[in-house]
Design a protein around this motif. Structure first.
Motif, PDB file in Angstrom:
ATOM      1  N   ALA A 123      -1.544  15.230   8.665  1.00  0.00           N
ATOM      2  CA  ALA A 123      -1.890  14.489   9.878  1.00  0.00           C
ATOM      3  C   ALA A 123      -3.396  14.592  10.102  1.00  0.00           C
ATOM      4  CB  ALA A 123      -1.138  15.057  11.074  1.00  0.00           C
ATOM      5  N   GLY A 124      -4.013  13.517  10.583  1.00  0.00           N
ATOM      6  CA  GLY A 124      -5.434  13.488  10.860  1.00  0.00           C
ATOM      7  C   GLY A 124      -6.294  13.105   9.665  1.00  0.00           C
ATOM      8  N   HIS A 125      -5.674  12.950   8.485  1.00  0.00           N
ATOM      9  CA  HIS A 125      -6.455  12.577   7.296  1.00  0.00           C
ATOM     10  C   HIS A 125      -7.022  11.170   7.468  1.00  0.00           C
ATOM     11  CE1 HIS A 125      -7.569  12.444   3.032  1.00  0.00           C
ATOM     12  NE2 HIS A 125      -7.099  11.198   3.024  1.00  0.00           N
ATOM     13  N   VAL A 126      -8.311  11.031   7.134  1.00  0.00           N
ATOM     14  CA  VAL A 126      -8.957   9.714   7.179  1.00  0.00           C
ATOM     15  C   VAL A 126      -8.775   9.056   5.811  1.00  0.00           C
ATOM     16  CG1 VAL A 126     -11.111   8.458   7.494  1.00  0.00           C
ATOM     17  CG2 VAL A 126     -10.620  10.467   8.910  1.00  0.00           C
ATOM     18  N   LEU A 127      -8.132   7.929   5.820  1.00  0.00           N
ATOM     19  CA  LEU A 127      -7.746   7.267   4.569  1.00  0.00           C
ATOM     20  C   LEU A 127      -8.958   6.739   3.797  1.00  0.00           C
ATOM     21  CD1 LEU A 127      -4.614   5.380   5.900  1.00  0.00           C
ATOM     22  CD2 LEU A 127      -4.619   7.307   4.298  1.00  0.00           C
ATOM     23  N   ARG A 128      -8.902   6.954   2.468  1.00  0.00           N
ATOM     24  CA  ARG A 128      -9.925   6.461   1.553  1.00  0.00           C
ATOM     25  C   ARG A 128      -9.267   5.516   0.526  1.00  0.00           C
ATOM     26  NH1 ARG A 128     -11.460  12.375  -0.360  1.00  0.00           N
ATOM     27  NH2 ARG A 128      -9.175  12.257  -0.528  1.00  0.00           N
ATOM     28  N   THR A 129     -10.079   4.759  -0.131  1.00  0.00           N
ATOM     29  CA  THR A 129      -9.546   3.851  -1.148  1.00  0.00           C
ATOM     30  C   THR A 129      -8.792   4.612  -2.219  1.00  0.00           C
ATOM     31  OG1 THR A 129     -11.352   2.280  -0.773  1.00  0.00           O
ATOM     32  CG2 THR A 129     -10.169   2.099  -2.874  1.00  0.00           C
ATOM     33  N   SER A 130      -9.296   5.748  -2.601  1.00  0.00           N
ATOM     34  CA  SER A 130      -8.667   6.538  -3.665  1.00  0.00           C
ATOM     35  C   SER A 130      -7.305   7.093  -3.270  1.00  0.00           C
ATOM     36  CB  SER A 130      -9.593   7.689  -4.078  1.00  0.00           C
ATOM     37  OG  SER A 130      -9.870   8.526  -2.969  1.00  0.00           O
ATOM     38  N   ASP A 131      -6.951   7.049  -1.985  1.00  0.00           N
ATOM     39  CA  ASP A 131      -5.643   7.535  -1.543  1.00  0.00           C
ATOM     40  C   ASP A 131      -4.517   6.557  -1.871  1.00  0.00           C
ATOM     41  OD1 ASP A 131      -6.671   9.872  -0.396  1.00  0.00           O
ATOM     42  OD2 ASP A 131      -7.110   8.834   1.508  1.00  0.00           O
ATOM     43  N   MET A 133      -7.226  -0.771   6.122  1.00  0.00           N
ATOM     44  CA  MET A 133      -6.610   0.539   6.283  1.00  0.00           C
ATOM     45  C   MET A 133      -7.562   1.685   5.947  1.00  0.00           C
ATOM     46  SD  MET A 133      -3.694   0.120   7.535  1.00  0.00           S
ATOM     47  CE  MET A 133      -3.252  -1.510   8.125  1.00  0.00           C
ATOM     48  N   VAL A 134      -8.535   1.390   5.084  1.00  0.00           N
ATOM     49  CA  VAL A 134      -9.507   2.434   4.733  1.00  0.00           C
ATOM     50  C   VAL A 134     -10.316   2.805   5.987  1.00  0.00           C
ATOM     51  CG1 VAL A 134     -11.603   2.935   3.411  1.00  0.00           C
ATOM     52  CG2 VAL A 134      -9.671   1.786   2.311  1.00  0.00           C
ATOM     53  N   GLY A 135     -10.414   4.144   6.259  1.00  0.00           N
ATOM     54  CA  GLY A 135     -11.125   4.626   7.444  1.00  0.00           C
ATOM     55  C   GLY A 135     -10.203   4.910   8.617  1.00  0.00           C
ATOM     56  N   ARG A 136      -8.933   4.476   8.527  1.00  0.00           N
ATOM     57  CA  ARG A 136      -7.975   4.777   9.605  1.00  0.00           C
ATOM     58  C   ARG A 136      -7.482   6.217   9.441  1.00  0.00           C
ATOM     59  NH1 ARG A 136      -5.779  -0.372  11.114  1.00  0.00           N
ATOM     60  NH2 ARG A 136      -4.454   0.682  12.665  1.00  0.00           N
ATOM     61  N   ARG A 137      -7.016   6.821  10.558  1.00  0.00           N
ATOM     62  CA  ARG A 137      -6.575   8.213  10.579  1.00  0.00           C
ATOM     63  C   ARG A 137      -5.053   8.263  10.661  1.00  0.00           C
ATOM     64  NH1 ARG A 137      -9.689  12.524  11.820  1.00  0.00           N
ATOM     65  NH2 ARG A 137     -11.284  11.106  12.636  1.00  0.00           N
ATOM     66  N   LEU A 138      -4.466   9.174   9.883  1.00  0.00           N
ATOM     67  CA  LEU A 138      -3.005   9.316   9.906  1.00  0.00           C
ATOM     68  C   LEU A 138      -2.554   9.980  11.200  1.00  0.00           C
ATOM     69  CD1 LEU A 138      -2.192  10.465   6.244  1.00  0.00           C
ATOM     70  CD2 LEU A 138      -1.827   8.200   7.254  1.00  0.00           C
ATOM     71  N   ILE A 168       2.934  -2.794   3.898  1.00  0.00           N
ATOM     72  CA  ILE A 168       1.640  -3.405   4.250  1.00  0.00           C
ATOM     73  C   ILE A 168       1.050  -4.009   2.981  1.00  0.00           C
ATOM     74  CG2 ILE A 168      -0.694  -2.932   5.065  1.00  0.00           C
ATOM     75  CD1 ILE A 168       0.491  -0.673   6.764  1.00  0.00           C
ATOM     76  N   PRO A 169       0.720  -5.306   2.985  1.00  0.00           N
ATOM     77  CA  PRO A 169       0.235  -5.964   1.763  1.00  0.00           C
ATOM     78  C   PRO A 169      -1.030  -5.321   1.221  1.00  0.00           C
ATOM     79  CG  PRO A 169       0.750  -7.584   3.467  1.00  0.00           C
ATOM     80  CD  PRO A 169       0.789  -6.239   4.133  1.00  0.00           C
ATOM     81  N   ALA A 170      -1.150  -5.322  -0.108  1.00  0.00           N
ATOM     82  CA  ALA A 170      -2.326  -4.747  -0.757  1.00  0.00           C
ATOM     83  C   ALA A 170      -3.613  -5.435  -0.315  1.00  0.00           C
ATOM     84  CB  ALA A 170      -2.167  -4.847  -2.274  1.00  0.00           C
ATOM     85  N   ARG A 171      -3.536  -6.707   0.088  1.00  0.00           N
ATOM     86  CA  ARG A 171      -4.734  -7.423   0.510  1.00  0.00           C
ATOM     87  C   ARG A 171      -5.347  -6.837   1.782  1.00  0.00           C
ATOM     88  NH1 ARG A 171      -3.080 -10.834   4.632  1.00  0.00           N
ATOM     89  NH2 ARG A 171      -0.854 -11.357   4.642  1.00  0.00           N
ATOM     90  N   ARG A 172      -4.586  -5.939   2.500  1.00  0.00           N
ATOM     91  CA  ARG A 172      -5.105  -5.337   3.731  1.00  0.00           C
ATOM     92  C   ARG A 172      -5.730  -3.972   3.470  1.00  0.00           C
ATOM     93  NH1 ARG A 172      -0.686  -5.359   8.314  1.00  0.00           N
ATOM     94  NH2 ARG A 172      -2.494  -4.486   9.417  1.00  0.00           N
ATOM     95  N   LEU A 173      -6.027  -3.667   2.217  1.00  0.00           N
ATOM     96  CA  LEU A 173      -6.583  -2.362   1.865  1.00  0.00           C
ATOM     97  C   LEU A 173      -7.815  -2.032   2.705  1.00  0.00           C
ATOM     98  CD1 LEU A 173      -6.890   0.166   0.057  1.00  0.00           C
ATOM     99  CD2 LEU A 173      -8.213  -1.281  -1.529  1.00  0.00           C
ATOM    100  N   LEU A 195       0.847  -1.193   0.000  1.00  0.00           N
ATOM    101  CA  LEU A 195       0.000   0.000   0.000  1.00  0.00           C
ATOM    102  C   LEU A 195       0.883   1.243   0.000  1.00  0.00           C
ATOM    103  CD1 LEU A 195      -2.712  -1.073   2.607  1.00  0.00           C
ATOM    104  CD2 LEU A 195      -2.917  -1.031   0.111  1.00  0.00           C
ATOM    105  N   VAL A 196       0.677   2.088  -1.019  1.00  0.00           N
ATOM    106  CA  VAL A 196       1.472   3.303  -1.196  1.00  0.00           C
ATOM    107  C   VAL A 196       0.508   4.484  -1.323  1.00  0.00           C
ATOM    108  CG1 VAL A 196       3.085   4.514  -2.727  1.00  0.00           C
ATOM    109  CG2 VAL A 196       3.336   2.051  -2.339  1.00  0.00           C
ATOM    110  N   LEU A 197       0.866   5.597  -0.695  1.00  0.00           N
ATOM    111  CA  LEU A 197       0.026   6.799  -0.752  1.00  0.00           C
ATOM    112  C   LEU A 197       0.262   7.526  -2.074  1.00  0.00           C
ATOM    113  CD1 LEU A 197       0.474   8.038   2.911  1.00  0.00           C
ATOM    114  CD2 LEU A 197      -1.439   6.743   1.934  1.00  0.00           C
ATOM    115  N   ARG A 198      -0.809   7.803  -2.802  1.00  0.00           N
ATOM    116  CA  ARG A 198      -0.680   8.461  -4.103  1.00  0.00           C
ATOM    117  C   ARG A 198      -0.162   9.896  -3.964  1.00  0.00           C
ATOM    118  NH1 ARG A 198      -3.287   5.974  -8.324  1.00  0.00           N
ATOM    119  NH2 ARG A 198      -4.699   4.251  -7.801  1.00  0.00           N
ATOM    120  N   GLU A 199      -0.631  10.604  -2.911  1.00  0.00           N
ATOM    121  CA  GLU A 199      -0.289  12.020  -2.735  1.00  0.00           C
ATOM    122  C   GLU A 199       0.134  12.274  -1.293  1.00  0.00           C
ATOM    123  OE1 GLU A 199      -3.773  14.165  -3.745  1.00  0.00           O
ATOM    124  OE2 GLU A 199      -3.714  13.631  -5.887  1.00  0.00           O
TER     125      GLU A 199
END
Length: 350
Positions: A303-311, A329-334, A321-326, A295-299
């Protein structure tokens, strides 16, 4: 019925757990030339066959002027009887062929087509008797070869189950070891008539080693039969597609025979080596990491950003972190700001 124990053919054991016994059938491809017959022995040995097989014809013992099969196929033969005469070798010539085959590490076989041919071949210490499809109901011949208590290799290309049952009973009545070939008498044999399904039926019905005698002119049925547990493979051999003769279309070339042998041996090795997927996965752990996706962040994200699939992007290597755990990770906060193209880490999220 339990499968029969292995049978000996020359120095080889044939049956369950043993490599397929591959027979290069020369038949009449030598066209009456002794030198060509010897050339076929060398070709079969180079290709890796286990045995080379001929056919022993004695015209006066098996034929008559009434025989109409392939009349005038060969321009120099006015009758089929004349053709069989031209195919004959002397006992000394047959002995030379047998010696040559053994010198090249091949089992020498020849199908007898008469009781006189059996007498001739018996003097050559024939290690097994191949009975052609046309003689499955020739009980005097079957009785004669079975009485030697040498293995009988029975073809079934024209036989009903009833006729085959009777032939098997005759062989067993003399205590001779037995193997049965699935065969369809068609030259060449189309795929829909190959009868690969019959291999299992033969094994179940008779409890003996089974084989495929193939006339398709290709290597495919033989390799397929190996996956189905065939103990013997027989194919007609021709030096070249440029050769003259009615059996060329139903034969494999020497080059194709070499490919057939390689294919059969490849399949046998694969079948002898069952694979555990879990063991393979453990053994390939380093490759899985190399080719896996993380899992790699596109942009860059604050801090505090809530992760979305599009990120997320999914990139090699799989050390993060393996891609299968997407979804995990979605909904977690940085916890803190993260740069673009950063591999997400466990401590980056709350």
């Amino acid at each position: 019925m339990a499968e029969q124990s292995k049978i000996p053919i020359g120095s080889r054991l044939v049956g369950p757990g043993e490599p397929s016994f591959i027979v290069a059938e020369v038949a009449q491809a030598h066209d009456g030339s002794l030198g060509t017959a010897h050339a076929y022995i060398d070709a079969a040995a180079r290709a890796g066959a286990d045995a080379v097989k001929f056919q022993t014809h004695i015209a006066h013992a098996e034929s008559s002027p009434e025989e109409r099969f392939r009349v005038n196929t060969f321009p120099q033969d006015a009758t089929r009887y004349a053709y069989w005469q031209r195919m004959e070798f002397t006992r000394e010539q047959w002995a030379g062929l047998a010696d040559h085959a053994r010198e090249r590490g091949l089992v020498f076989l020849s199908t007898p087509f008469s009781l006189e041919a059996v007498e001739l071949l018996e003097r050559l210490d024939m290690p097994a008797w191949k009975i052609g499809s046309g003689d499955t109901a020739n009980f005097p011949l079957i009785q004669r070869v079975s009485a030697t208590v040498r293995p009988v290799l029975l073809s079934s290309g024209m036989s009903s189950w009833t006729e085959l049952d009777e032939a098997v009973a005759w062989v067993r009545g003399h205590g001779a070891p037995l193997a049965v070939f699935q065969c369809t008498t068609a030259y060449p044999c189309p795929p829909e008539q190959t009868g690969l399904n019959v291999l299992a039926e033969l094994r179940e019905r008779y409890g003996v080693p089974v084989g495929l005698s193939d006339h398709s002119g290709t290597i495919y049925p033989s390799v397929a039969a190996t996956t189905l547990g065939a103990n013997l493979i027989e194919v007609h051999l021709v030096l070249s597609r440029e050769c003259f003769g009615p059996d060329v279309a139903s034969s494999v070339t020497t080059t194709e025979l070499a490919s057939l042998v390689q294919g059969v041996r490849f399949v046998e090795k694969a079948l002898r080596s069952p694979v555990s997927k879990d063991e393979v996965a453990a053994d390939k752990a380093a490759l899985r990491e190399l080719f896996g996706r993380s899992l790699v962040l596109r942009e860059g994200l604050p801090a505090g950003h809530v992760l979305r699939t599009s990120d997320f992007a999914f990139r090699k290597p799989g050390t993060g972190i393996p891609a299968r755990r997407l979804d995990e990770m979605v909904g977690r906060r940085l916890r803190h700001a993260c740069a673009a193209d950063a591999f997400l880490k466990e401590d980056d999220v709350e």
